[in-house]
Design an enzyme around this catalytic site. Structure first.
Site, mmCIF file in Angstrom:
data_model
loop_
_atom_site.group_PDB
_atom_site.id
_atom_site.type_symbol
_atom_site.label_atom_id
_atom_site.label_comp_id
_atom_site.label_asym_id
_atom_site.label_seq_id
_atom_site.Cartn_x
_atom_site.Cartn_y
_atom_site.Cartn_z
ATOM 1 N N THR A 73 0.815 -1.218 0.000
ATOM 2 C CA THR A 73 0.000 0.000 0.000
ATOM 3 C C THR A 73 0.844 1.261 0.000
ATOM 4 O O THR A 73 0.463 2.279 -0.566
ATOM 5 C CB THR A 73 -0.915 -0.005 1.241
ATOM 6 N N THR A 75 1.565 -4.324 4.225
ATOM 7 C CA THR A 75 1.439 -4.577 5.667
ATOM 8 C C THR A 75 0.856 -5.953 5.966
ATOM 9 O O THR A 75 0.996 -6.450 7.071
ATOM 10 C CB THR A 75 0.526 -3.519 6.311
ATOM 11 N N ASP A 76 0.224 -6.588 5.001
ATOM 12 C CA ASP A 76 -0.445 -7.859 5.303
ATOM 13 C C ASP A 76 0.528 -8.926 5.802
ATOM 14 O O ASP A 76 0.179 -9.705 6.685
ATOM 15 C CB ASP A 76 -1.179 -8.406 4.059
ATOM 16 N N TYR A 85 -8.220 0.291 -3.150
ATOM 17 C CA TYR A 85 -7.179 0.912 -4.003
ATOM 18 C C TYR A 85 -6.316 -0.207 -4.586
ATOM 19 O O TYR A 85 -6.502 -1.381 -4.281
ATOM 20 C CB TYR A 85 -6.308 1.857 -3.157
ATOM 21 N N LYS A 119 0.059 -7.561 12.950
ATOM 22 C CA LYS A 119 -0.962 -6.646 12.427
ATOM 23 C C LYS A 119 -2.256 -6.975 13.161
ATOM 24 O O LYS A 119 -2.791 -8.067 13.046
ATOM 25 C CB LYS A 119 -1.118 -6.829 10.912
ATOM 26 N N SER A 138 1.551 -7.755 -0.663
ATOM 27 C CA SER A 138 2.318 -8.689 0.178
ATOM 28 C C SER A 138 1.575 -9.970 0.531
ATOM 29 O O SER A 138 2.186 -10.903 1.056
ATOM 30 C CB SER A 138 2.779 -7.996 1.459
ATOM 31 N N GLU A 156 -1.160 -29.359 27.561
ATOM 32 C CA GLU A 156 -2.424 -29.937 27.069
ATOM 33 C C GLU A 156 -2.205 -31.271 26.345
ATOM 34 O O GLU A 156 -3.136 -32.029 26.106
ATOM 35 C CB GLU A 156 -3.096 -28.952 26.095
HETATM 36 N N1 DGL Z 1 -2.513 -5.878 -0.302
HETATM 37 C C1 DGL Z 1 -2.016 -5.456 0.977
HETATM 38 C C2 DGL Z 1 -0.507 -5.690 1.062
HETATM 39 O O1 DGL Z 1 0.175 -5.473 0.046
HETATM 40 C C3 DGL Z 1 -2.288 -4.010 1.231
HETATM 41 C C4 DGL Z 1 -2.098 -3.679 2.667
HETATM 42 C C5 DGL Z 1 -0.969 -2.690 2.904
HETATM 43 O O2 DGL Z 1 0.119 -2.763 2.271
HETATM 44 O O3 DGL Z 1 -1.161 -1.873 3.825
HETATM 45 O O4 DGL Z 1 -0.028 -6.106 2.128
#
Ligand code: DGL
Length: 353
Positions: A36, A116-117, A50, A189, A83, A310
């Site tokens: 992103t 971020t993913d 987006y 995240k 990502s 467990e």
């Molecule tokens: N498609 C997600 C990624 O590339 C977008 C999320 C982001 O980068 O904040 O991880």
């Protein structure tokens, strides 16, 4: 002191002071992978829906002219992906490039721009395979570059300062967004969309970025980077390790399917303290008997998964993940399997990293 001597001293100070104040800027390389932070939306108010991974590294750098005041920056476009599509081959390519750059005496630190993913997974993989104490900072954004109050530029600015900071040396791979400095091992995240999504629940941030400086308050106690035993320099693939999610009424289908597909390891994100429903436990015992390594993690995401708590792990020959989430345990098990299939040795590895 004579008037002449005091005038000479004053002149000397006038010349010397600015020079002392002008420490040489650190040399920081930005490796861009997409996400992103490089995303574009149809309008300035588009913050979902987006397109990620559209803008190149030079445009990212040009969008933050202030970078020139804090570091000598160079950019490389290593890949351009969202990502969720990050994979082992991309990780090996990225790790080899990072290690090659950090081996250069004229490189002080590296920043990786990333979606971020899966930032937390790439950061942890690098935490385990980077062979240097120099700072490596992984950064992303929750709003595309075209949005009002896009967070990418300030996150990139802070990441470059952090990567050039002597205080960041030896701290392991860092994830820095929203003015907060996180350790790769524990960061996750925590929210699908908000700018403060990256958290280190329970164990806490390492520190903050404020007023153009890094402020550290603690550091990770586990092995990482230069002290890691893992070396991927000669590897062009990694063992297949998959994750099975635990839930009420779980069955053995997923475990059996991963084993049939040739998985070398399975991480179970169990309920509670890594508990296993009977059908899942039976499937994992069968998998272990076929030579598949089994790690018990927990879907809770925090806390220690107790060995022989467990499940009688000594009897089933399972490994426990300690406090690693399932997605992080998968990475450590993958790398452990490049060195050994001995469960006692792998359990030592999970208690060391
Ligand atoms: N498609 C997600 C990624 O590339 C977008 C999320 C982001 O980068 O904040 O991880």
């Amino acid at each position: 002191m004579s008037l002449k001597a005091s005038r000479f001293l004053a002149l000397l100070l006038l010349v010397a002071l600015p020079a002392a104040a002008q420490q040489p800027l650190p040399n920081v390389v930005i490796l861009a992978t997409g996400g992103t932070i490089a995303g574009t939306g149809a309008t300035s108010t588009t913050t979902v829906g987006y397109t990620a991974a559209k803008i190149g590294v030079e445009a990212l750098i040009d969008a933050v002219p202030e970078l020139k005041k804090v570091a000598n920056v160079k950019g490389e476009q290593v890949m351009q992906i969202a990502s969720e599509n990050m994979n082992n081959e991309a990780w090996l390519k990225l790790a080899k490039r990072v290690n090659a750059l950090l081996a250069q005496p004229d490189v002080d630190g590296v920043v990786i721009t990333h979606g971020t993913d899966t930032i937390e997974e790439t950061a942890y993989f690098l935490d385990l395979v980077v062979k240097s104490d120099k700072p490596v900072v992984v950064v992303g954004a929750m709003r595309p570059s075209t949005a009002i109050s896009a967070d990418g530029p300030i996150n990139l600015y802070n990441a470059v300062i952090l990567a050039g900071s002597k205080d960041a040396i030896g701290k392991g791979v860092l994830v820095c967004l929203n003015d907060q400095i996180n350790a790769a091992r524990e960061v996750t995240k925590s929210n699908t969309a908000t700018a403060d999504t990256f958290r280190t629940p329970e164990l806490g941030f390492l520190g903050y970025m404020q007023d153009n400086k890094a402020h550290f308050y603690r550091e990770s106690t586990r092995r990482h980077t230069a002290k890691s035993e893992f070396d991927v320099s000669q590897l062009d693939k990694l063992p297949q390790v998959d994750i099975v999610y635990g839930y009420a009424n779980a069955n053995r289908v997923a475990v059996d399917a991963f084993v049939a597909a040739g998985a070398k390891g399975i991480v179970n994100a169990g309920v509670g303290d890594g508990s296993l429903a009977d059908p899942v436990k039976a499937a994992l015992i069968d998998a272990r008997k076929k030579g598949v390594l089994v790690v018990r993690s927990a879907r809770a995401g925090n806390g220690i998964v107790a060995r022989n708590g467990e499940v009688n792990d000594d009897q089933t020959d399972f490994v426990v993940s300690d406090t690693l989430t399932a997605q992080k345990a998968r990475i450590l098990l993958m790398l452990a399997l490049t060195k050994t299939t001995d469960t006692k040795e792998i359990q030592r590895i999970f208690y060391s990293y």
